[in-house]
Design an enzyme around this catalytic site. Sequence first.
Site, PDB file in Angstrom:
ATOM      1  N   GLY A  53       0.839  -1.195   0.000  1.00 57.31           N
ATOM      2  CA  GLY A  53       0.000   0.000   0.000  1.00 57.31           C
ATOM      3  C   GLY A  53       0.875   1.245   0.000  1.00 57.31           C
ATOM      4  O   GLY A  53       1.998   1.242  -0.506  1.00 57.31           O
ATOM      5  N   ARG A  54       0.376   2.302   0.603  1.00 56.79           N
ATOM      6  CA  ARG A  54       1.110   3.570   0.597  1.00 56.79           C
ATOM      7  C   ARG A  54       2.493   3.423   1.220  1.00 56.79           C
ATOM      8  O   ARG A  54       3.501   3.845   0.647  1.00 56.79           O
ATOM      9  CB  ARG A  54       0.295   4.628   1.348  1.00 56.79           C
ATOM     10  CG  ARG A  54       0.982   5.981   1.463  1.00 56.79           C
ATOM     11  CD  ARG A  54       0.056   6.993   2.132  1.00 56.79           C
ATOM     12  NE  ARG A  54      -0.328   6.569   3.467  1.00 56.79           N
ATOM     13  CZ  ARG A  54       0.376   6.859   4.572  1.00 56.79           C
ATOM     14  NH1 ARG A  54       1.504   7.550   4.484  1.00 56.79           N
ATOM     15  NH2 ARG A  54      -0.049   6.463   5.761  1.00 56.79           N
ATOM     16  N   SER A  91       0.565  -9.553  -0.757  1.00 56.56           N
ATOM     17  CA  SER A  91      -0.521  -9.385   0.203  1.00 56.56           C
ATOM     18  C   SER A  91      -1.721 -10.109  -0.376  1.00 56.56           C
ATOM     19  O   SER A  91      -1.725 -10.509  -1.554  1.00 56.56           O
ATOM     20  CB  SER A  91      -0.841  -7.910   0.476  1.00 56.56           C
ATOM     21  OG  SER A  91      -1.448  -7.313  -0.652  1.00 56.56           O
ATOM     22  N   HIS A 138       8.207   2.200  19.258  1.00 60.05           N
ATOM     23  CA  HIS A 138       7.131   2.669  18.377  1.00 60.05           C
ATOM     24  C   HIS A 138       7.329   4.139  18.001  1.00 60.05           C
ATOM     25  O   HIS A 138       6.479   4.995  18.253  1.00 60.05           O
ATOM     26  CB  HIS A 138       5.756   2.471  19.008  1.00 60.05           C
ATOM     27  CG  HIS A 138       4.654   2.468  17.971  1.00 60.05           C
ATOM     28  ND1 HIS A 138       3.399   1.977  18.211  1.00 60.05           N
ATOM     29  CD2 HIS A 138       4.627   2.894  16.676  1.00 60.05           C
ATOM     30  CE1 HIS A 138       2.640   2.120  17.137  1.00 60.05           C
ATOM     31  NE2 HIS A 138       3.380   2.676  16.185  1.00 60.05           N
ATOM     32  N   ARG A 155       2.218  -3.204  12.951  1.00 55.55           N
ATOM     33  CA  ARG A 155       1.522  -3.429  14.209  1.00 55.55           C
ATOM     34  C   ARG A 155       2.051  -4.723  14.814  1.00 55.55           C
ATOM     35  O   ARG A 155       2.252  -5.714  14.111  1.00 55.55           O
ATOM     36  CB  ARG A 155       0.003  -3.510  14.014  1.00 55.55           C
ATOM     37  CG  ARG A 155      -0.668  -2.180  13.708  1.00 55.55           C
ATOM     38  CD  ARG A 155      -0.559  -1.205  14.868  1.00 55.55           C
ATOM     39  NE  ARG A 155      -1.222   0.061  14.615  1.00 55.55           N
ATOM     40  CZ  ARG A 155      -0.648   1.132  14.063  1.00 55.55           C
ATOM     41  NH1 ARG A 155       0.618   1.048  13.681  1.00 55.55           N
ATOM     42  NH2 ARG A 155      -1.327   2.241  13.899  1.00 55.55           N
ATOM     43  N   GLU A 209       1.790  -1.785  24.575  1.00 56.39           N
ATOM     44  CA  GLU A 209       2.617  -0.577  24.545  1.00 56.39           C
ATOM     45  C   GLU A 209       2.141   0.397  25.612  1.00 56.39           C
ATOM     46  O   GLU A 209       0.938   0.609  25.754  1.00 56.39           O
ATOM     47  CB  GLU A 209       2.537   0.087  23.161  1.00 56.39           C
ATOM     48  CG  GLU A 209       3.088  -0.792  22.040  1.00 56.39           C
ATOM     49  CD  GLU A 209       3.073  -0.109  20.680  1.00 56.39           C
ATOM     50  OE1 GLU A 209       2.667   1.082  20.603  1.00 56.39           O
ATOM     51  OE2 GLU A 209       3.467  -0.738  19.692  1.00 56.39           O
ATOM     52  N   THR A 234       7.389  -2.493  11.387  1.00 54.31           N
ATOM     53  CA  THR A 234       7.026  -1.130  11.795  1.00 54.31           C
ATOM     54  C   THR A 234       5.529  -0.921  11.642  1.00 54.31           C
ATOM     55  O   THR A 234       5.062   0.213  11.673  1.00 54.31           O
ATOM     56  CB  THR A 234       7.775  -0.085  10.935  1.00 54.31           C
ATOM     57  OG1 THR A 234       7.477  -0.320   9.543  1.00 54.31           O
ATOM     58  CG2 THR A 234       9.277  -0.161  11.149  1.00 54.31           C
TER      59      THR A 234
END
Length: 323
Positions: A153-154, A174, A289, A236, A265, A234
């Site tokens: 994606g982006r 994906s 994070h 989830r 977290e 990076t």
Amino acid sequence: MKIAVLDDYQGVALESADWSVLEASGAGITVFRDTLTDHRALVERLAPFEVLAVMRERTPLPGSLIRSLPNLRLIVTTGARNLSIDLAAAAERGITVCGTESRGTTTAEMAMLLILALSRGLVREANAMAAGGWQAGLGRDLAGLRLGLVGLGRLGAQVAALARPFGMDIAAWSQNLTEARCAELGVERAPSLRALLEASDVVSIHLVLSERSRGLIGATELGWMKPDAFLVNTSRGPIADAHAVLDAMRAGRLGGAAIDVYDTEPVPRDDPIRDPQLIAEGRLLLTPHVGYVSRQTWEIFYRQTVEAIAAWMSGAPIRVLKV
């Protein structure tokens, strides 16, 4: 009006934007720098406030919490989406929820940084210097390595663009990835997740957390990877089983991992993921994070948070998030 700014870990929220327009209207602003996880303590803390300014998913706002805050009238989240806010519960109570824009490159830059640092053993070498030593191991050039992107994606597309000048061969997979998307970006389409993992020297995850992606990479999938390959997450935490990643590294089935996101977290001090041996060896690189944490991003987040609160106070809310 009482406004609570949540989870300002660095203590920079008030200096990242001009909040005086709100203060001039009589609003009181309280900043909290920690994250509370106990429901009762969180209700007690937030009950007096009419407005909550939240930082991404740091403090979740489930329906049980929203229904327990009698004065709450507005929630402003940084970013255009926050899956940890129960929008339906907010709508039931007539609470407006607004978002902000975000910078597009911050997380992709962090992913590339982690790939570089892990490949060249940067932390290991820096620690050797800090301890009075000298060269401690061998790194790897990126040129000629194969980068496997789980998600195009982006963010995945941005990482592909950053990796290409380093001479990496790039493939992606994906569930819904098309040949047309890969052709558009000049990326090879892997026929399956297994094929991607088996052929890649570096695997970087760029998927949204969903029921399809949760637990996508576990012990079985890690077993498909090359024993000297690296995994970078990076996206989830729950997408990749972090403890299975550690087990694979300890058993010599995975070369290294760089992790910026976690199931819980902030990560508890005694969490087994903080493996001192793997960290000392430079095979495990943990960051708190910070993929989206940058000065320019914070300026957008908090400036638009102030704008959203001011617009709501004037009766014309902006960037409203719907169910």
